[in-house]
Write a protein that holds these residues in place. Structure first.
Motif, mmCIF file in Angstrom:
data_model
loop_
_atom_site.group_PDB
_atom_site.id
_atom_site.type_symbol
_atom_site.label_atom_id
_atom_site.label_comp_id
_atom_site.label_asym_id
_atom_site.label_seq_id
_atom_site.Cartn_x
_atom_site.Cartn_y
_atom_site.Cartn_z
ATOM 1 N N LEU A 77 1.993 -2.854 8.950
ATOM 2 C CA LEU A 77 2.832 -3.215 7.815
ATOM 3 C C LEU A 77 2.373 -2.451 6.580
ATOM 4 O O LEU A 77 1.188 -2.127 6.448
ATOM 5 N N ASP A 78 3.298 -2.159 5.682
ATOM 6 C CA ASP A 78 2.927 -1.580 4.404
ATOM 7 C C ASP A 78 2.216 -2.655 3.578
ATOM 8 O O ASP A 78 2.756 -3.750 3.372
ATOM 9 N N HIS A 79 0.999 -2.347 3.098
ATOM 10 C CA HIS A 79 0.211 -3.380 2.421
ATOM 11 C C HIS A 79 0.899 -3.901 1.166
ATOM 12 O O HIS A 79 0.965 -5.123 0.943
ATOM 13 N N ASN A 80 1.394 -3.021 0.316
ATOM 14 C CA ASN A 80 1.992 -3.483 -0.935
ATOM 15 C C ASN A 80 3.187 -4.388 -0.673
ATOM 16 O O ASN A 80 3.369 -5.410 -1.349
ATOM 17 N N GLN A 81 3.987 -4.027 0.315
ATOM 18 C CA GLN A 81 5.172 -4.831 0.624
ATOM 19 C C GLN A 81 4.798 -6.204 1.147
ATOM 20 O O GLN A 81 5.309 -7.229 0.687
ATOM 21 N N ILE A 82 3.888 -6.271 2.120
ATOM 22 C CA ILE A 82 3.529 -7.572 2.702
ATOM 23 C C ILE A 82 2.763 -8.406 1.672
ATOM 24 O O ILE A 82 2.907 -9.645 1.633
ATOM 25 N N TYR A 83 1.973 -7.774 0.811
ATOM 26 C CA TYR A 83 1.244 -8.519 -0.227
ATOM 27 C C TYR A 83 2.223 -9.259 -1.132
ATOM 28 O O TYR A 83 2.033 -10.454 -1.437
ATOM 29 N N HIS A 84 3.286 -8.580 -1.553
ATOM 30 C CA HIS A 84 4.263 -9.218 -2.438
ATOM 31 C C HIS A 84 5.149 -10.206 -1.669
ATOM 32 O O HIS A 84 5.521 -11.251 -2.217
ATOM 33 N N ASP A 85 5.457 -9.900 -0.416
ATOM 34 C CA ASP A 85 6.247 -10.843 0.384
ATOM 35 C C ASP A 85 5.501 -12.163 0.562
ATOM 36 O O ASP A 85 6.110 -13.241 0.535
ATOM 37 N N HIS A 131 -9.002 -10.650 2.671
ATOM 38 C CA HIS A 131 -10.354 -10.178 2.376
ATOM 39 C C HIS A 131 -11.118 -11.287 1.659
ATOM 40 O O HIS A 131 -10.541 -12.087 0.917
ATOM 41 N N ALA A 132 -12.426 -11.330 1.876
ATOM 42 C CA ALA A 132 -13.243 -12.423 1.333
ATOM 43 C C ALA A 132 -13.194 -12.507 -0.189
ATOM 44 O O ALA A 132 -13.230 -13.606 -0.749
ATOM 45 N N TYR A 133 -13.106 -11.377 -0.888
ATOM 46 C CA TYR A 133 -13.140 -11.447 -2.351
ATOM 47 C C TYR A 133 -12.170 -10.482 -3.036
ATOM 48 O O TYR A 133 -12.027 -10.511 -4.258
ATOM 49 N N LYS A 134 -11.477 -9.627 -2.287
ATOM 50 C CA LYS A 134 -10.505 -8.723 -2.879
ATOM 51 C C LYS A 134 -9.081 -9.188 -2.558
ATOM 52 O O LYS A 134 -8.862 -9.836 -1.539
ATOM 53 N N PRO A 135 -8.100 -8.876 -3.396
ATOM 54 C CA PRO A 135 -6.708 -9.232 -3.110
ATOM 55 C C PRO A 135 -6.111 -8.289 -2.058
ATOM 56 O O PRO A 135 -5.201 -7.511 -2.333
ATOM 57 N N GLN A 136 -6.645 -8.373 -0.861
ATOM 58 C CA GLN A 136 -6.239 -7.471 0.213
ATOM 59 C C GLN A 136 -5.910 -8.273 1.476
ATOM 60 O O GLN A 136 -6.687 -9.124 1.911
ATOM 61 N N VAL A 137 -4.760 -7.994 2.041
ATOM 62 C CA VAL A 137 -4.357 -8.612 3.303
ATOM 63 C C VAL A 137 -5.024 -7.840 4.438
ATOM 64 O O VAL A 137 -4.899 -6.613 4.527
ATOM 65 N N MET A 138 -5.750 -8.537 5.314
ATOM 66 C CA MET A 138 -6.502 -7.882 6.376
ATOM 67 C C MET A 138 -5.755 -7.869 7.715
ATOM 68 O O MET A 138 -5.844 -6.908 8.467
ATOM 69 N N HIS A 139 -5.031 -8.954 8.023
ATOM 70 C CA HIS A 139 -4.333 -9.042 9.310
ATOM 71 C C HIS A 139 -3.290 -10.139 9.223
ATOM 72 O O HIS A 139 -3.471 -11.137 8.512
ATOM 73 N N VAL A 140 -2.185 -9.956 9.958
ATOM 74 C CA VAL A 140 -1.103 -10.935 9.945
ATOM 75 C C VAL A 140 -0.634 -11.190 11.374
ATOM 76 O O VAL A 140 -0.520 -10.254 12.180
ATOM 77 N N ASP A 141 -0.375 -12.462 11.693
ATOM 78 C CA ASP A 141 0.179 -12.858 12.993
ATOM 79 C C ASP A 141 1.594 -13.379 12.804
ATOM 80 O O ASP A 141 1.851 -14.210 11.921
#
Length: 209
Positions: free
Chosen positions: A41-49, A79-89
């Motif tokens: 997935l595109d990170h920016n897109q899934i982060y906002h979704d 991610h434990a401390y960053k605004p980052q999506v690591m994995h999605v199910d």
């Protein structure tokens, strides 16, 4: 709600790290009558979704390289401390198979209730969502909880809520009538008043001495 995904062939921790460095997120789609599929997935897109309530409580349309899949979001690893999506199910859904998922509660008219308007109490929301079972086509975006008649000190439970047609509460075996919201006195109420009176009495006694 639609979103894009991209098929990928390579999996493993090394491949996942490379995806993340490239601004993508590893994900998996499972369930239904098909084998699990790993996607990116595109990170920016899934982060906002993921910041949209509807993405968590609706049937999603995933476009995998032009092929459409009906899915629901199952879990997200951050991610434990960053605004980052690591994995999605994601889980595939079929129109004829019930699904169990959580739906947000939408609390209405609390400010107009006697508890708030006449007695200056505050309403504490005890649950933010509810686990339900239904067919995919019956899944609501939210469940309304009417608070307009809430009296001072009163608690509203699921028994007072009419669920949408085709939707059943999934937690009846462990908690048949969960509390959803309650009206609370601000600042301790009568107990605080009694404390002030006691202090006043003590002051009067000291003056008398």
């Amino acid at each position: 709600m639609k979103f894009k995904a991209f098929a990928r062939d390579v999996q493993g921790s090394g491949a996942s790290r490379r995806l993340r460095r490239a601004g993508q997120v590893p994900a998996i789609v499972y369930g239904g009558n098909a084998e699990p599929v790993i996607v990116a997935l595109d990170h920016n897109q899934i982060y906002h979704d993921l910041r949209k309530d509807v993405f968590h409580a609706s049937i999603l349309e995933m476009d995998i390289d032009g092929k459409s899949e009906k899915v629901i979001l199952r879990s997200v690893q951050w991610h434990a401390y960053k605004p980052q999506v690591m994995h999605v199910d994601f889980q595939r859904v079929r129109a004829d198979q019930p699904i169990t998922t959580r739906v947000p509660l939408n609390f209405l008219n609390g400010d107009e209730s006697p508890a708030v308007k006449l007695h200056s109490q505050v309403i504490s929301q005890l649950l933010v969502d509810l686990e339900v079972t239904c067919l995919p086509g019956d899944l609501p975006a939210s469940i309304d909880v009417e608070l307009g008649a809430l009296e001072p000190g009163e608690t509203i439970t699921l028994a007072a809520v009419t669920l949408p047609a085709g939707v059943e509460y999934a937690g009846a075996s462990t908690d048949p009538d969960p509390a959803l919201a309650t009206a609370l006195q601000v600042g301790g109420g009568a107990a605080a008043d009694n404390g002030d009176d006691a202090e006043g009495d003590e002051a009067s006694e000291d003056s008398a001495e």
